[in-house]
Structure formats: structure tokens, C-alpha cells
Motif scaffolding. Structure first.
Motif, PDB file in Angstrom:
ATOM      1  N   GLU A  93       0.882  -1.183   0.000  1.00 50.43           N
ATOM      2  CA  GLU A  93       0.000   0.000   0.000  1.00 50.43           C
ATOM      3  C   GLU A  93       0.909   1.220   0.000  1.00 50.43           C
ATOM      4  O   GLU A  93       1.978   1.195   0.606  1.00 50.43           O
ATOM      5  N   PRO A  94       0.503   2.307  -0.658  1.00 48.77           N
ATOM      6  CA  PRO A  94       1.355   3.507  -0.642  1.00 48.77           C
ATOM      7  C   PRO A  94       1.306   4.169   0.734  1.00 48.77           C
ATOM      8  O   PRO A  94       0.252   4.192   1.368  1.00 48.77           O
ATOM      9  N   GLN A 101      -9.488   0.874   4.058  1.00 48.85           N
ATOM     10  CA  GLN A 101     -10.468  -0.184   3.791  1.00 48.85           C
ATOM     11  C   GLN A 101      -9.920  -1.222   2.829  1.00 48.85           C
ATOM     12  O   GLN A 101     -10.144  -2.411   2.980  1.00 48.85           O
ATOM     13  N   ARG A 102      -9.199  -0.730   1.842  1.00 45.71           N
ATOM     14  CA  ARG A 102      -8.601  -1.669   0.904  1.00 45.71           C
ATOM     15  C   ARG A 102      -7.578  -2.547   1.635  1.00 45.71           C
ATOM     16  O   ARG A 102      -7.519  -3.754   1.440  1.00 45.71           O
ATOM     17  N   VAL A 120       4.079  -3.897   3.089  1.00 42.82           N
ATOM     18  CA  VAL A 120       5.091  -2.887   2.761  1.00 42.82           C
ATOM     19  C   VAL A 120       4.384  -1.599   2.380  1.00 42.82           C
ATOM     20  O   VAL A 120       3.441  -1.602   1.594  1.00 42.82           O
ATOM     21  N   LEU A 121       4.838  -0.524   2.997  1.00 40.80           N
ATOM     22  CA  LEU A 121       4.287   0.794   2.708  1.00 40.80           C
ATOM     23  C   LEU A 121       5.260   1.458   1.739  1.00 40.80           C
ATOM     24  O   LEU A 121       6.391   1.795   2.117  1.00 40.80           O
ATOM     25  N   THR A 122       4.832   1.600   0.502  1.00 39.97           N
ATOM     26  CA  THR A 122       5.741   2.011  -0.570  1.00 39.97           C
ATOM     27  C   THR A 122       5.860   3.522  -0.694  1.00 39.97           C
ATOM     28  O   THR A 122       5.040   4.268  -0.153  1.00 39.97           O
ATOM     29  N   LYS A 123       6.877   3.920  -1.433  1.00 39.92           N
ATOM     30  CA  LYS A 123       7.149   5.326  -1.764  1.00 39.92           C
ATOM     31  C   LYS A 123       7.302   6.180  -0.506  1.00 39.92           C
ATOM     32  O   LYS A 123       6.756   7.286  -0.411  1.00 39.92           O
ATOM     33  N   SER A 124       8.038   5.627   0.466  1.00 40.63           N
ATOM     34  CA  SER A 124       8.166   6.336   1.746  1.00 40.63           C
ATOM     35  C   SER A 124       8.955   7.636   1.591  1.00 40.63           C
ATOM     36  O   SER A 124       8.899   8.498   2.471  1.00 40.63           O
ATOM     37  N   ILE A 176       0.970  -8.452  -3.452  1.00 46.87           N
ATOM     38  CA  ILE A 176      -0.301  -7.938  -3.972  1.00 46.87           C
ATOM     39  C   ILE A 176      -0.423  -6.457  -3.661  1.00 46.87           C
ATOM     40  O   ILE A 176       0.234  -5.940  -2.763  1.00 46.87           O
ATOM     41  N   GLY A 177      -1.280  -5.811  -4.397  1.00 45.83           N
ATOM     42  CA  GLY A 177      -1.464  -4.371  -4.209  1.00 45.83           C
ATOM     43  C   GLY A 177      -1.895  -3.771  -5.517  1.00 45.83           C
ATOM     44  O   GLY A 177      -1.635  -4.342  -6.578  1.00 45.83           O
TER      45      GLY A 177
END
Ligand code: GDP
Ligand code: ZN
Length: 324
Positions: A93-94, A101-102, A120-124, A176-177
Motif C-alpha cells: 500500500e502507498p 479499507q482496501r 510494505v508501505l511504498t514510496k516512503s 499484492i497491491g
């Protein structure tokens, strides 16, 4: 550790020096215990290569250790398996513009597979340090104790290494994402090569049916494999009671203290879940998510049972007609 689908193995074909080879197969399905099953990425299959054929035939699909199952987007009363035999589901997820919710839905589906789960929280790099730490904390609380939560950025090699450590040698992770979240960029960095196109939409819908054109297992230099599931758009729940219980363990724990065992946590007396909301210990939005997802699972089950019932009736009608 092999990263290609075991569909590549065939007794009658020359496996080459490494003992591995790729073999194209005629159809992606096999009859398993009388039911037609579609082989998916990660499946271990038995392949026959008949004399004079250049394509193999899948004759059996081994029982799946884990599988990622969603509701078939084209057929409400059917399920669809997207991947099999992996050890870890990584939900991406970004970090900026994260959709709670997603994420909750993704966590239910991920837990339902039976594999370990991480986020994983991307584009940190798009968030400042404090902001990023706050989101990591928030998501860690939401995801629960057993779920590792990492902030990653493509310009921070250390963050990518932490994802590599998570996958570990000899294990298979599924990523996934939603499309554009940065999955391919991450896979490329993990692989140390441009193995995935980035920044493009690689999903198309033919005749209303979902077909993903690019779903591969990528071998990582340190061992282990990652399967990128590009832009899985529809994430409808199927049988996901266990996944819901694991993703909402806070609510399930509270529910154990409700007066009624079948409490729906709406307006029952002695409801421990509502008491926790009233006391400010449980966010009302989280209870709403739980109810929505729980209702979706019940709805899918009801539709499926009805469809089975109708099919059953039709079958007996046919029998009756034959007897006449
Ligand atoms: P996918 O659809 O999930 O595979 O996403 P991609 O890997 O193709 O990335 C989508 C877009 O996000 C591309 O333009 C990437 O360059 C960009 N992107 C990916 N990772 C990062 C990151 O860590 N930071 C920033 N700022 N942009 C990123
Ligand atoms: Zn209750």
C-alpha cells in the motif's frame, strides 16, 4: 530452489544440466478427482509429453499448501485461485494516500491463504520521516502482532534489503497491491535486474474476463522468489471466515466476551464489542469495516448455496425427465 512453475519438469524431455527446463503445455487445466482445475502460478504439476508433441499435457495438479483465492470477478458464485504454494503474502500500500479499507480487505484475503503476512508501505520518500513513522505505527496497530510492517522506498537500498530479509532464502512470497503502488519497482530492486516493466498498466480485460498477462516468479539473488501479481483489481472475498478472524483478531477477542455467542455486535445487550467502541478502545470505523466484510462473506455464501441448490434441482429435474 526452483522459481519457475514445476510445469517445466517432464520425465520424457531433456532437462539439461541444471535439471530444470521450461515446457509449454497444451492446456492450463487438468482433471483432479473428477473436477477440472486450472493450474496457477506456483502449482506443482505432473506433465506428460506424448511422442511427437512439442507441448506437454498437465495430467495432475498436486494439493496446494497455500492458495490465494478471490471471488471470480466475472462470475459471482464462483471462486478463482490466483497463486499457490507460497510462504508469505506481502501487501503493498502507498504510505501516502493509503486506503485503510482496501488494506483491511487485502489483509483478510492474505490471512485466508494460510501463509504468513507482511505489509510494505511504498514510496516512503514521499512522506517526511515523522509522517512515515506515524503511518507505520498506525498500520502495525491495525495489522496486529504477527504482521511485519515495513516502509520502503526505491531510493533507500536498506529498506529494500529489509524486504529481502522478510522473504528469506528458500521461501516464496506473493506481492499484492493495486496497480501503480510500486510492486514492479520493488521486484526489480530485489532481483537486481529489470525483470518487470514499471509504470505501465499490464492488465487487460478480454470479454469481461480478468486476464493478467504478466504473472511470473522472480528468483532473488539471495535465494527465495517473489511473485508479482500485477494490478489485481477485483478483490472480492470468497470463503474468508478464518482470514476475517485473523485480520480482525482484536474484534474477535472482544467478541468472545459478548453475552450471546452469535452476537452480531449491532444492538445486543451485553455486547463487549460495542462496549469497547463506547469506551473509545475500538474505533467505530474498524467495527464498520468488520461488519461490511463479514456481511460480504455471508452474502457470497448465500448466493453460492442458492446457485448450488438451483443446480441440484436442475439435475434432479433431468433425472425425473429421463425416468419418464
Ligand atoms: P506497480 O504497478 O505496482 O508494479 O508499480 P510500478 O513499480 O510500476 O510503479 C508505479 C510508479 O511509481 C512508477 O512511476 C515508479 O517509478 C513509481 N515508484 C515506484 N516506487 C517508488 C518509490 O519508492 N518512490 C517514488 N517516489 N516513486 C516510486
Ligand atoms: Zn457483540
Amino acid at each position: 530452489m526452483k522459481c519457475t512453475s514445476d510445469a517445466g519438469e517432464s520425465a520424457s524431455a531433456d532437462p539439461g544440466a541444471t535439471g530444470e527446463m521450461l515446457l509449454r503445455c497444451e492446456h492450463a487445466t487438468a482433471l483432479v478427482k473428477g473436477e477440472r482445475v486450472r493450474a496457477v502460478i506456483g502449482d506443482v504439476v505432473e506433465v506428460e509429453l506424448p511422442e511427437g508433441h512439442d507441448k506437454g499435457i498437465i495430467v495432475d495438479i498436486a494439493p496446494r499448501r497455500t492458495s490465494f483465492v478471490r471471488r471470480d470477478p466475472a462470475e459471482r458464485t464462483a471462486s478463482q485461485v490466483l497463486a499457490a504454494n507460497f510462504d508469505l503474502v506481502i501487501v503493498a500500500e502507498p504510505i501516502v494516500g493509503l486506503n485503510r479499507q482496501r488494506l483491511e480487505r487485502e489483509l483478510v484475503l492474505a490471512h485466508e491463504t494460510g501463509a504468513d503476512v507482511a505489509v510494505v508501505l511504498t514510496k516512503s520518500d514521499l512522506a517526511d520521516g515523522n509522517e512515515a513513522a506515524a503511518v507505520v505505527k498506525d498500520v502495525s496497530d491495525l495489522a496486529g502482532r504477527d504482521v511485519a510492517v515495513l516502509a520502503v522506498s526505491t531510493d533507500d537500498p536498506d529498506s529494500v534489503e529489509r524486504v529481502r530479509d522478510l522473504v528469506g532464502p528458500g521461501s516464496v512470497a506473493v506481492l499484492i497491491g493495486k496497480s501503480g503502488v510500486g510492486k514492479s519497482s520493488l521486484v526489480n530492486l530485489l532481483a537486481g535486474a529489470e525483470v518487470q516493466d514499471t509504470g505501465e498498466v499490464r492488465e487487460r480485460d478480454g470479454k469481461g474476463r480478468h486476464t493478467t498477462v504478466d504473472r511470473v516468479m522472480v528468483e532473488l539473488p539471495g535465494g527465495g522468489c517473489v511473485v508479482d501479481m500485477p494490478g489485481v483489481r477485483g478483490l472480492g472475498l470468497w470463503d474468508a471466515d478464518a482470514g476475517l478472524g485473523a485480520a480482525f483478531s482484536d474484534i474477535e477477542e472482544l467478541a468472545a466476551s459478548c453475552r450471546f455467542r452469535d452476537c452480531s455486535h449491532v444492538d445486543e445487550p451485553g455486547c463487549a464489542v460495542l462496549a469497547a467502541v463506547a469506551a473509545g478502545e475500538l474505533a467505530e470505523a474498524r467495527l464498520r469495516s468488520y461488519r461490511t466484510l463479514s456481511a460480504e462473506i455471508a452474502d457470497v455464501r448465500a448466493r453460492r448455496d442458492e446457485a448450488r441448490h438451483l443446480r441440484g434441482e436442475k439435475a434432479s429435474d433431468r433425472k425425473k425427465r429421463r425416468r419418464r
